[in-house]
Structures are given as C-alpha cells and as structure tokens.
Write a protein that holds these residues in place. Structure first.
Motif, mmCIF file in Angstrom:
data_model
loop_
_atom_site.group_PDB
_atom_site.id
_atom_site.type_symbol
_atom_site.label_atom_id
_atom_site.label_comp_id
_atom_site.label_asym_id
_atom_site.label_seq_id
_atom_site.Cartn_x
_atom_site.Cartn_y
_atom_site.Cartn_z
ATOM 1 N N ALA A 197 0.831 -1.197 0.000
ATOM 2 C CA ALA A 197 0.000 0.000 0.000
ATOM 3 C C ALA A 197 0.869 1.252 0.000
ATOM 4 O O ALA A 197 1.703 1.422 0.877
ATOM 5 C CB ALA A 197 -0.913 0.001 1.225
ATOM 6 N N PRO A 198 0.665 2.136 -0.988
ATOM 7 C CA PRO A 198 1.526 3.320 -1.061
ATOM 8 C C PRO A 198 1.413 4.222 0.155
ATOM 9 O O PRO A 198 2.384 4.851 0.546
ATOM 10 C CB PRO A 198 1.060 4.037 -2.326
ATOM 11 N N VAL A 224 10.709 4.887 -2.590
ATOM 12 C CA VAL A 224 9.757 4.729 -3.680
ATOM 13 C C VAL A 224 8.589 3.881 -3.207
ATOM 14 O O VAL A 224 8.789 2.819 -2.624
ATOM 15 C CB VAL A 224 10.420 4.041 -4.899
ATOM 16 N N ALA A 225 7.379 4.361 -3.456
ATOM 17 C CA ALA A 225 6.177 3.580 -3.204
ATOM 18 C C ALA A 225 5.530 3.307 -4.554
ATOM 19 O O ALA A 225 5.558 4.150 -5.455
ATOM 20 C CB ALA A 225 5.216 4.330 -2.294
ATOM 21 N N GLU A 226 4.966 2.143 -4.679
ATOM 22 C CA GLU A 226 4.286 1.757 -5.909
ATOM 23 C C GLU A 226 2.787 1.887 -5.685
ATOM 24 O O GLU A 226 2.225 1.214 -4.831
ATOM 25 C CB GLU A 226 4.652 0.308 -6.249
ATOM 26 N N ALA A 285 2.133 3.312 -10.649
ATOM 27 C CA ALA A 285 2.652 4.675 -10.660
ATOM 28 C C ALA A 285 3.639 4.716 -9.504
ATOM 29 O O ALA A 285 3.402 4.096 -8.462
ATOM 30 C CB ALA A 285 1.541 5.694 -10.457
ATOM 31 N N PHE A 286 4.729 5.402 -9.688
ATOM 32 C CA PHE A 286 5.765 5.428 -8.669
ATOM 33 C C PHE A 286 5.784 6.777 -7.974
ATOM 34 O O PHE A 286 5.879 7.810 -8.614
ATOM 35 C CB PHE A 286 7.122 5.097 -9.290
ATOM 36 N N LEU A 287 5.677 6.730 -6.648
ATOM 37 C CA LEU A 287 5.735 7.922 -5.818
ATOM 38 C C LEU A 287 7.161 7.999 -5.287
ATOM 39 O O LEU A 287 7.577 7.162 -4.489
ATOM 40 C CB LEU A 287 4.730 7.810 -4.668
ATOM 41 N N CYS A 324 9.366 -4.909 -7.453
ATOM 42 C CA CYS A 324 7.927 -4.802 -7.664
ATOM 43 C C CYS A 324 7.216 -5.333 -6.419
ATOM 44 O O CYS A 324 7.570 -6.394 -5.907
ATOM 45 C CB CYS A 324 7.516 -5.618 -8.890
ATOM 46 N N VAL A 325 6.211 -4.605 -5.946
ATOM 47 C CA VAL A 325 5.469 -5.069 -4.782
ATOM 48 C C VAL A 325 4.272 -5.933 -5.174
ATOM 49 O O VAL A 325 3.585 -6.461 -4.308
ATOM 50 C CB VAL A 325 5.021 -3.904 -3.858
ATOM 51 N N HIS A 326 4.038 -6.076 -6.468
ATOM 52 C CA HIS A 326 2.949 -6.920 -6.966
ATOM 53 C C HIS A 326 3.488 -7.904 -8.009
ATOM 54 O O HIS A 326 2.985 -7.966 -9.118
ATOM 55 C CB HIS A 326 1.849 -6.068 -7.591
ATOM 56 N N PRO A 327 4.525 -8.675 -7.682
ATOM 57 C CA PRO A 327 5.100 -9.563 -8.694
ATOM 58 C C PRO A 327 4.087 -10.585 -9.201
ATOM 59 O O PRO A 327 3.323 -11.149 -8.431
ATOM 60 C CB PRO A 327 6.259 -10.247 -7.967
#
Length: 169
Positions: free
Chosen positions: A12-13, A128-130, A118-120, A108-111
């Motif tokens: 979760a970003p 970096v948050a995805e 989108a990258f924050l 990747c947090v959702h492999p």
C-alpha cells in the motif's frame, strides 16, 4: 504460497513510507519470485536472486552501479554486465521496475500480477512507493485511442516528499 498483500506496508503506497515489518514482506516477495520464475521456466540464478534480495532490502530505488558494488563486495563479480543482466531479467520477469527519473531500479510489490503502477518518489530520500494507476492508464488509453494511437507501455512517476521528509522540512 504466501499472499503478497499480507504485508500492507509494502503493497500500500500510503503505508510504504511508514514503519512496518519489511522483513516479512521482503521474504514473501522473494518466495513469490522463486515460484513465478519456476512456473515460467525462467532460471533464478544466485546472482539474480541476490540482486532481487538487494532491491527488496528497502523501498529505495538503486542504481545499477549501487547494485554492482554490493555484488562485488560479496564476490559475485565487478563487471557492469553482471548487474545489468540480472536487473534486466528481473524487469522482464515483472519482479522489478526501472525508475526512469532516478535511472534506478526497485523491486515490484505486486510480482506476477497484471497491474498499472505509478511510482511515488521522494525527492529527498529516494524512497519509492508503488501506487495503483489503473484509472490513470485507462484515461491515457482512451485519449490515445482518440488519436488513433495504441499505448503499449507507459510509466507514471510522481516526484515529491514522503511523510518522513515532509516532517523534517
């Protein structure tokens, strides 16, 4: 196989920048990566695995030379192709992303999931948050279609300040 969403801090970003049990989600992501590469017949070599472990250590984007320095310290070699080939493999397998703004890579947090990230990116600490960007991608696809264009690939990168760095400012 563990559910990658069991660790909300990594997926979760809004929580990725917060303190969480990162060792748990990194371990789960590594297990998922092993299972995904085995299922597709791709080979997770020791170097590729180590590069993914390095990327999973923090929510920071790392440059290829940062990764290479770590590999060299650990006896994996010190030639740039060692790191670049491993990073390329991880991106191709959907296990890592390239962050264009930083010329760097992040796990990747959702492999294995079909998603539109989108990258924050924190401009201060480079954390970096995805974030999920399905709606933004759908809007882009619709606008492109009006022009007769079909989007095959897009990257959304937002630069700003994470909660920690905002608090220090």
């Amino acid at each position: 196989m563990p559910d990658p969403h069991d660790c909300p801090g990594c997926a979760a970003p809004d929580l990725a920048f917060a303190a969480h049990d990162h060792a748990h989600c990194a371990h789960d992501a590594l297990e998922r990566a092993e299972a995904l590469t085995a299922a597709t017949g791709a080979r997770m070599t020791p170097v590729r695995r180590r590069v993914l472990e390095i990327l999973l250590e923090e929510h920071k984007a790392l440059g290829a030379y940062d990764v290479l320095a770590r590999l060299a310290q650990e006896g994996f070699g010190n030639q740039p192709p060692v790191a670049y080939r491993a990073l390329e493999f991880l991106v191709e397998q959907g296990l890592a992303h390239r962050i264009q703004r930083l010329n760097a890579f992040t796990a990747c947090v959702h492999p294995g999931e079909d998603h539109a990230p989108a990258f924050l990116i924190c401009r201060t600490c480079h954390m970096v948050a995805e974030a999920e960007a399905t709606a933004a991608r759908a809007s882009l696809d619709a606008e492109a279609a009006k022009a007769g264009f079909q989007v095959e690939r897009s990257t959304i990168e937002a630069l700003g300040l994470c909660p920690n760095c905002r608090g220090q400012a």
